[in-house]
Design a protein around this motif. Structure first.
Motif, mmCIF file in Angstrom:
data_model
loop_
_atom_site.group_PDB
_atom_site.id
_atom_site.type_symbol
_atom_site.label_atom_id
_atom_site.label_comp_id
_atom_site.label_asym_id
_atom_site.label_seq_id
_atom_site.Cartn_x
_atom_site.Cartn_y
_atom_site.Cartn_z
ATOM 1 N N UNK A 186 0.785 -1.224 0.000
ATOM 2 C CA UNK A 186 0.000 0.000 0.000
ATOM 3 C C UNK A 186 0.815 1.271 0.000
ATOM 4 N N UNK A 187 0.128 2.378 -0.347
ATOM 5 C CA UNK A 187 -1.308 2.464 -0.642
ATOM 6 C C UNK A 187 -1.636 1.912 -2.035
ATOM 7 N N UNK A 188 -2.748 1.175 -2.115
ATOM 8 C CA UNK A 188 -3.159 0.517 -3.356
ATOM 9 C C UNK A 188 -4.666 0.642 -3.532
ATOM 10 N N UNK A 189 -5.123 0.442 -4.770
ATOM 11 C CA UNK A 189 -6.563 0.413 -5.035
ATOM 12 C C UNK A 189 -7.091 -0.988 -4.750
ATOM 13 N N UNK A 190 -8.383 -1.083 -4.476
ATOM 14 C CA UNK A 190 -8.983 -2.388 -4.270
ATOM 15 C C UNK A 190 -9.001 -3.210 -5.565
ATOM 16 N N UNK A 191 -9.018 -2.509 -6.676
ATOM 17 C CA UNK A 191 -8.957 -3.209 -7.964
ATOM 18 C C UNK A 191 -7.658 -4.001 -8.058
ATOM 19 N N UNK A 192 -6.569 -3.364 -7.696
ATOM 20 C CA UNK A 192 -5.269 -4.050 -7.747
ATOM 21 C C UNK A 192 -5.209 -5.187 -6.735
#
Length: 238
Positions: free
Chosen positions: A22-28
């Motif tokens: 993170x930080x990351x998108x939930x898509x990833x």
């Protein structure tokens, strides 16, 4: 024991991924862990409610990152790479100038001492909690090896100094058998006092009793004569 939640396998995996990547998108997260998007978002919502992750931004492009509680969960759960988890905890606590080994020793001590209500907030708050639980002899509170204990107390010492500087940088501490006084040098006023001169415990700030005033003022004048501070109206109701 720290108040950490119990997570199922997928929630654990999602939190671990966010903590390390993170930080990351939930898509990833969903793509890389091969989870269905709806399942991933449901778990993320649960983790957010538990205070283990937080969302930055809005919409599908929002980023998610672990909170301090999330990182501590990952440390206790043995998430690898351990050095990454400890490094991120170190950064969140403002301990970048300490080695990973020193910060990890502090974490081990804190986790060993912590009860169900132990705070996972700012670093100074955590050190204050340790002092409340252990006093100055933290070695009696947790069974750590000699090296780990020495490393942990380096971090704790920094916390104690930070605590004192935050509140008492411009203050004098004056003590007697029956009183404990904190005097603000810059503002020339009493900050806080604990007094038993009248035979009972009394705490005050703006309303020191004449007995305490008469006891402490001569000592302040001696300090003034030595060029350490000015007295001013140390009792603001004079």
């Amino acid at each position: 024991m720290l108040n950490l939640p119990s997570l199922d396998h997928s929630a654990h995996e999602i939190l671990s991924y966010i903590a390390i990547k993170g930080p990351v998108t939930m898509y990833r997260v969903a793509r890389d862990l091969s989870y269905h998007f709806s399942h991933t978002y449901r778990k993320a919502y649960k983790l957010e409610k538990l205070g283990l992750i937080k969302k930055v931004g809005n919409g599908r492009a929002a980023l998610y990152e672990a909170t301090l509680g999330g990182y501590v969960y990952c440390y206790v759960a043995g998430v690898e790479p351990r050095e990454v988890v400890v490094s991120k905890i170190s950064k969140m606590l403002g301990l970048d100038h300490f080695s990973v080994e020193e910060v990890e020793s502090f974490l081990k001590l804190y986790i060993a001492v912590a009860d169900h209500y132990a705070p996972l907030g700012g670093f100074v708050t955590m050190v204050s909690y340790l002092l409340e639980r252990c006093g100055w002899e933290v070695e009696r509170c947790a069974k750590l090896g000699e090296k780990e204990l020495i490393l942990a107390t380096r971090v704790i010492s920094y916390g104690i100094i930070s605590l004192i500087r935050r509140f008492y940088t411009q203050s004098l501490i004056i003590t007697g058998r029956d009183y404990f006084v904190v005097y603000d040098v810059e503002k020339m006023r009493l900050v806080a006092a604990h007094c038993r001169l009248c035979g009972r415990d009394k705490y005050c700030s703006l309303d020191p009793c004449p007995t305490l005033h008469n006891e402490v003022e001569p000592r302040l004048k001696v300090i003034v004569q030595r060029g350490v501070a000015r007295v001013g109206n140390w009792a603001t109701n004079d």
